[in-house]
Design an enzyme around this catalytic site. Sequence first.
Site, short mmCIF file in Angstrom:
data_model
loop_
_atom_site.label_atom_id
_atom_site.label_comp_id
_atom_site.label_asym_id
_atom_site.label_seq_id
_atom_site.Cartn_x
_atom_site.Cartn_y
_atom_site.Cartn_z
CB VAL A 175 -1.04 0.16 1.22
CG1 VAL A 175 -2.38 -1.13 0.97
CG2 VAL A 175 -0.27 -0.03 2.56
CE1 TYR A 176 3.99 1.17 4.01
CE2 TYR A 176 6.12 0.96 3.43
CZ TYR A 176 5.09 0.87 4.35
OH TYR A 176 5.33 0.35 5.89
CB ALA A 177 3.52 5.29 -3.37
N GLY A 215 1.24 0.90 -4.06
CA GLY A 215 2.00 -0.01 -4.91
C GLY A 215 3.21 0.61 -5.58
#
Length: 328
Positions: free
Chosen positions: A52-54, A56
């Site tokens: 979920v960071y950015a 993907g």
Amino acid sequence: MEARHLGHTGLRVSRIGLGTLTWGRDTGERDAADQLKTFWESGGTLIDTADVYADGGAEYLLGRLLEGLVPRRDLVIATKAGSVPDPYRRFDCSRGHLLDALDASLERLRTDHVDLWQVHAFDPDTPLEETLQALDIAVSTGRARYVGVSNFSGWQLAKAATWQLAASGTRARLASTQMEYSLLQRGVERELLPAALDLGLGLLPSSPLGRGVLTGKYRKGEPPEDSRGASQHLAPFVAPYLDETAGRIVDAVATAADGLAVSPLQVALAWVRDRPGVAAPIVGARTAAQLTEALSVEGLSLPGEICRALDDVSAPVHRYPDQDWSEL
């Protein structure tokens, strides 16, 4: 850089990890490449990211950099799954969602396996046994070498780790737990860290610099323009650690740094790195220069009297049931 075993496993990781929370959003490809190369050249191996960071983007960027910049075999790639950008459900740790998320992570990372796959958070709406079965499948199919959890409470961690240990050889032992831990946030010492120590899990502290506050950059009031505290995305993340109590702890760290002729960052990072049960604090940096300062802590060990002073000024209030009831 010195390497440590991750819990009671054979996996060895550098005792400082590189976080990628801002990659693909606030940190572009050039800065990310500089950080990764600096980290690798310093002997760092553990790279921590999440699906979920950015949305993907962090995994995608890391995958691009693995093609030609640093050898894949030299890195321990850790990612997470289970958090979802859904206003009605923050976590989905169902077996189907987790395994689909892992396949998507592998595609973005351009690799056939991750070295450490972590459940991002506890999902109260999915039976824990189902969540853990996804970890077993990931290991048995070779998509993950080791598994762990993140943001589990003490009882949740103990239940999960015990379940996995109950059928040794059939289920994948939990190697680690990732939690926020710093001089400004010592809540893990209440129950989670004792559980991790007892069950043989290594602790991977996130935000070991108190979300950047322990560097001392916020002591003068207004946050610097290039800081997380001034960022639209991260200002609410930093705000809880800008109160009076945190200020006293930051002042103590600065005093210790002055006495040792090092930076507050180095003092705060050395303190958490050398706490019992810690495998590797995960450090996020905006630039390669900031990362270099963090990595310079490798040669620093805090004197006992300074550790005790920092312990005292930052001590959390833990009474019943942590303290013997007869003493209350």
